[in-house]
Design a protein around this motif. Structure first.
Motif, PDB file in Angstrom:
ATOM      1  N   GLU A 187      84.684   8.934  21.871  1.00 50.13           N
ATOM      2  CA  GLU A 187      84.501   9.913  20.804  1.00 50.13           C
ATOM      3  C   GLU A 187      85.826  10.458  20.246  1.00 50.13           C
ATOM      4  O   GLU A 187      86.091  11.667  20.297  1.00 50.13           O
ATOM      5  N   THR A 188      86.618   9.553  19.691  1.00 48.56           N
ATOM      6  CA  THR A 188      87.923   9.912  19.104  1.00 48.56           C
ATOM      7  C   THR A 188      88.756  10.743  20.062  1.00 48.56           C
ATOM      8  O   THR A 188      89.243  11.823  19.735  1.00 48.56           O
ATOM      9  N   ALA A 189      88.894  10.244  21.283  1.00 50.82           N
ATOM     10  CA  ALA A 189      89.754  10.822  22.326  1.00 50.82           C
ATOM     11  C   ALA A 189      89.214  12.090  22.969  1.00 50.82           C
ATOM     12  O   ALA A 189      89.907  12.702  23.794  1.00 50.82           O
ATOM     13  N   LYS A 190      87.990  12.522  22.645  1.00 49.81           N
ATOM     14  CA  LYS A 190      87.454  13.721  23.304  1.00 49.81           C
ATOM     15  C   LYS A 190      87.303  13.529  24.809  1.00 49.81           C
ATOM     16  O   LYS A 190      87.340  14.495  25.579  1.00 49.81           O
ATOM     17  N   ALA A 191      87.125  12.273  25.243  1.00 53.23           N
ATOM     18  CA  ALA A 191      86.955  12.002  26.672  1.00 53.23           C
ATOM     19  C   ALA A 191      88.281  11.930  27.415  1.00 53.23           C
ATOM     20  O   ALA A 191      88.298  11.901  28.653  1.00 53.23           O
ATOM     21  N   CYS A 192      89.401  11.907  26.698  1.00 57.68           N
ATOM     22  CA  CYS A 192      90.705  11.758  27.342  1.00 57.68           C
ATOM     23  C   CYS A 192      90.973  12.884  28.340  1.00 57.68           C
ATOM     24  O   CYS A 192      90.812  14.069  28.017  1.00 57.68           O
ATOM     25  N   GLY A 193      91.385  12.488  29.535  1.00 54.96           N
ATOM     26  CA  GLY A 193      91.704  13.469  30.575  1.00 54.96           C
ATOM     27  C   GLY A 193      90.514  13.935  31.375  1.00 54.96           C
ATOM     28  O   GLY A 193      90.683  14.676  32.354  1.00 54.96           O
ATOM     29  N   ALA A 194      89.296  13.528  30.999  1.00 54.20           N
ATOM     30  CA  ALA A 194      88.106  13.961  31.722  1.00 54.20           C
ATOM     31  C   ALA A 194      88.044  13.297  33.091  1.00 54.20           C
ATOM     32  O   ALA A 194      88.383  12.123  33.248  1.00 54.20           O
ATOM     33  N   TYR A 195      87.598  14.065  34.075  1.00 48.92           N
ATOM     34  CA  TYR A 195      87.372  13.519  35.417  1.00 48.92           C
ATOM     35  C   TYR A 195      85.896  13.179  35.547  1.00 48.92           C
ATOM     36  O   TYR A 195      85.024  14.002  35.244  1.00 48.92           O
ATOM     37  N   VAL A 196      85.613  11.964  36.026  1.00 49.19           N
ATOM     38  CA  VAL A 196      84.242  11.477  36.087  1.00 49.19           C
ATOM     39  C   VAL A 196      83.932  10.963  37.496  1.00 49.19           C
ATOM     40  O   VAL A 196      84.719  10.207  38.077  1.00 49.19           O
ATOM     41  N   SER A 249      84.676  19.031  37.202  1.00 53.44           N
ATOM     42  CA  SER A 249      85.723  20.026  36.963  1.00 53.44           C
ATOM     43  C   SER A 249      86.401  20.211  38.313  1.00 53.44           C
ATOM     44  O   SER A 249      86.059  21.108  39.084  1.00 53.44           O
ATOM     45  N   PRO A 250      87.351  19.337  38.655  1.00 52.32           N
ATOM     46  CA  PRO A 250      87.855  19.256  40.023  1.00 52.32           C
ATOM     47  C   PRO A 250      88.833  20.360  40.413  1.00 52.32           C
ATOM     48  O   PRO A 250      89.376  21.069  39.562  1.00 52.32           O
ATOM     49  N   SER A 251      89.050  20.453  41.710  1.00 55.11           N
ATOM     50  CA  SER A 251      90.083  21.347  42.224  1.00 55.11           C
ATOM     51  C   SER A 251      91.438  20.696  41.977  1.00 55.11           C
ATOM     52  O   SER A 251      91.597  19.494  42.162  1.00 55.11           O
ATOM     53  N   GLN A 337     106.672  19.150  28.683  1.00 54.00           N
ATOM     54  CA  GLN A 337     107.101  20.513  28.998  1.00 54.00           C
ATOM     55  C   GLN A 337     105.965  21.250  29.727  1.00 54.00           C
ATOM     56  O   GLN A 337     104.857  21.369  29.212  1.00 54.00           O
ATOM     57  N   GLY A 338     106.258  21.713  30.911  1.00 55.15           N
ATOM     58  CA  GLY A 338     105.254  22.359  31.731  1.00 55.15           C
ATOM     59  C   GLY A 338     104.913  23.772  31.289  1.00 55.15           C
ATOM     60  O   GLY A 338     105.684  24.425  30.583  1.00 55.15           O
ATOM     61  N   THR A 339     103.760  24.250  31.716  1.00 55.29           N
ATOM     62  CA  THR A 339     103.332  25.622  31.458  1.00 55.29           C
ATOM     63  C   THR A 339     102.892  26.222  32.793  1.00 55.29           C
ATOM     64  O   THR A 339     102.966  25.570  33.841  1.00 55.29           O
ATOM     65  N   THR A 340     102.402  27.437  32.757  1.00 52.69           N
ATOM     66  CA  THR A 340     101.907  28.087  33.984  1.00 52.69           C
ATOM     67  C   THR A 340     100.397  28.322  33.923  1.00 52.69           C
ATOM     68  O   THR A 340      99.856  29.093  34.707  1.00 52.69           O
ATOM     69  N   VAL A 341      99.712  27.661  32.983  1.00 50.31           N
ATOM     70  CA  VAL A 341      98.283  27.941  32.791  1.00 50.31           C
ATOM     71  C   VAL A 341      97.435  26.724  33.128  1.00 50.31           C
ATOM     72  O   VAL A 341      97.902  25.587  33.107  1.00 50.31           O
ATOM     73  N   GLN A 342      96.176  26.998  33.451  1.00 49.71           N
ATOM     74  CA  GLN A 342      95.205  25.951  33.736  1.00 49.71           C
ATOM     75  C   GLN A 342      93.804  26.510  33.487  1.00 49.71           C
ATOM     76  O   GLN A 342      93.554  27.709  33.660  1.00 49.71           O
ATOM     77  N   PHE A 343      92.889  25.648  33.060  1.00 55.12           N
ATOM     78  CA  PHE A 343      91.508  26.067  32.824  1.00 55.12           C
ATOM     79  C   PHE A 343      90.792  26.347  34.160  1.00 55.12           C
ATOM     80  O   PHE A 343      91.145  25.797  35.196  1.00 55.12           O
ATOM     81  N   ALA A 344      89.793  27.204  34.092  1.00 55.96           N
ATOM     82  CA  ALA A 344      89.019  27.562  35.281  1.00 55.96           C
ATOM     83  C   ALA A 344      88.149  26.396  35.733  1.00 55.96           C
ATOM     84  O   ALA A 344      87.764  25.528  34.935  1.00 55.96           O
ATOM     85  N   ARG A 345      87.833  26.392  37.002  1.00 57.94           N
ATOM     86  CA  ARG A 345      86.966  25.352  37.561  1.00 57.94           C
ATOM     87  C   ARG A 345      85.503  25.697  37.323  1.00 57.94           C
ATOM     88  O   ARG A 345      85.101  26.854  37.422  1.00 57.94           O
TER      89      ARG A 345
END
Length: 346
Positions: A187-196, A249-251, A337-345
């Motif tokens: 779906e035009t890269a919407k799945a990129c980075g998803a854990y399955v 949505s892994p640890s 370039q790194g950041t200090t944020v991450q989405f919630a599990r």
């Protein structure tokens, strides 16, 4: 002996309309009647000359005749609640009470009351508080074809991933637990980075990260796994096996990174997010007009064709609706370039 005067028929008929019988009732002195009439006249004159014209009745007055006086208290009586109209606003009560939405209450008011019921009970003084924003959970409002909590039927095949790079443009990687998603679900890269999480019929399972696209003849529901990942489910000689797979949505201890595409400047740039726990739904940049949504490409970069927002604050939104704001990322082409944020599990 005096004889009792004969009652007039008209008076007798009138007596039957009174709420209580006249038999045995005392006669009221004429002076008393005159005094009462005088008091009534004075009261009516006072009401007539009030600035607001007194209590309104009929079609013009309606419920205004029983409107509470300002400062009389915030809780509404049952009678007042019964006359609440569609434009009425919920009143505050001094103590928590069960919600009793009147028939005239709007759907918005009813929904707000239901959502804030818990907060009202715990708020100081029992007053109804505004609904509290909570972390998104459950159904993903910004999800595409791949939605959390859903098991998808498909088949698994395998391919040689080489250096690990793919259509998602993450670049070479030593992580071999990856997969290519079919074009429909990519779906035009919407799945990129998803854990399955992928499960085979024999009970074996493996978790992979989507880094590539599997074009036709890959069909909807199909995953093209790295050979290493496929070997966790079945022998490579099997070639093609039925599987079920679902979003995870892994640890993780990783944080999100940002990369500007090669050739990016303050006048044109492509921006990519890497290492996000959940699939990314939106990437926005702050401009003079506010937050501006950038278009996503099939190679997983978000483009600012006119340079708007390049080098400024970036806002990321995952499929659950959570937003992360990143600042201080300079336009450095092809630099992670790194950041200090991450989405919630979830």
């Amino acid at each position: 002996m005096l004889t009792e005067p004969q009652k007039d028929p008209a008076v007798a008929t009138s007596s039957h309309r009174r709420s209580r019988p006249e038999r045995g009732s005392r006669r009221v002195p004429v002076v008393t009647v005159v005094a009462v009439a005088a008091v009534a006249l004075v009261v009516s004159l006072v009401m007539a000359f009030r600035p607001d014209g007194g209590a309104r009745t009929g079609a013009e007055g309606g419920a205004a005749a029983v409107a509470p006086v300002a400062g009389a208290g915030a809780s509404a009586s049952p009678a007042a609640s019964a006359t609440t109209g569609p434009s009425a606003t919920p009143s505050l009560s001094p103590s928590p009470k069960p919600s009793t939405a009147s028939p005239g209450a709007t759907a918005r008011e009813t929904a707000t009351t239901a959502a804030g019921a818990g907060a009202a009970a715990a708020s100081p003084g029992g007053r109804r508080a505004a609904p509290v924003a909570r972390a998104a959970s459950g159904p993903a409002p910004a999800a595409g074809r791949i939605r959390p909590g859903t098991a998808y039927q498909g088949v698994a095949t395998s391919y040689d991933i080489g250096d690990g790079d793919g259509a998602c443009s993450y670049g070479p990687t030593s992580d071999v637990m990856t997969a290519a998603m079919n074009t429909a679900d990519y779906e035009t890269a919407k799945a990129c980075g998803a854990y399955v999480l992928v499960r085979a019929g024999n009970g074996a399972s493996v978790t992979v990260r989507i880094t590539n696209e599997c074009p036709a003849p890959c069909e909807a529901g199909q995953l093209d796994l790295s050979r290493q990942a496929f070997a966790r489910l079945a022998a490579l000689s099997a070639g093609r096996i039925p599987v079920t797979w679902s979003l995870l949505s892994p640890s993780t201890s990783d944080t999100v990174s940002i990369r500007y595409k090669t050739g990016s400047t303050q006048y044109w740039c492509g921006i990519q997010a890497i290492g996000h726990r959940n699939p990314l739904a939106l990437l926005e940049v702050r401009t003079s007009a506010g937050w501006t949504r950038l278009a996503r490409t099939g190679y997983n970069y978000f483009l600012s064709e006119q340079g708007a927002g390049c080098g400024g604050p970036i806002r990321l939104t995952d499929i659950y609706g959570e937003r992360l704001t990143v600042e201080g990322i300079a336009v450095r082409a092809n630099a992670v370039q790194g950041t200090t944020v991450q989405f919630a599990r979830h």
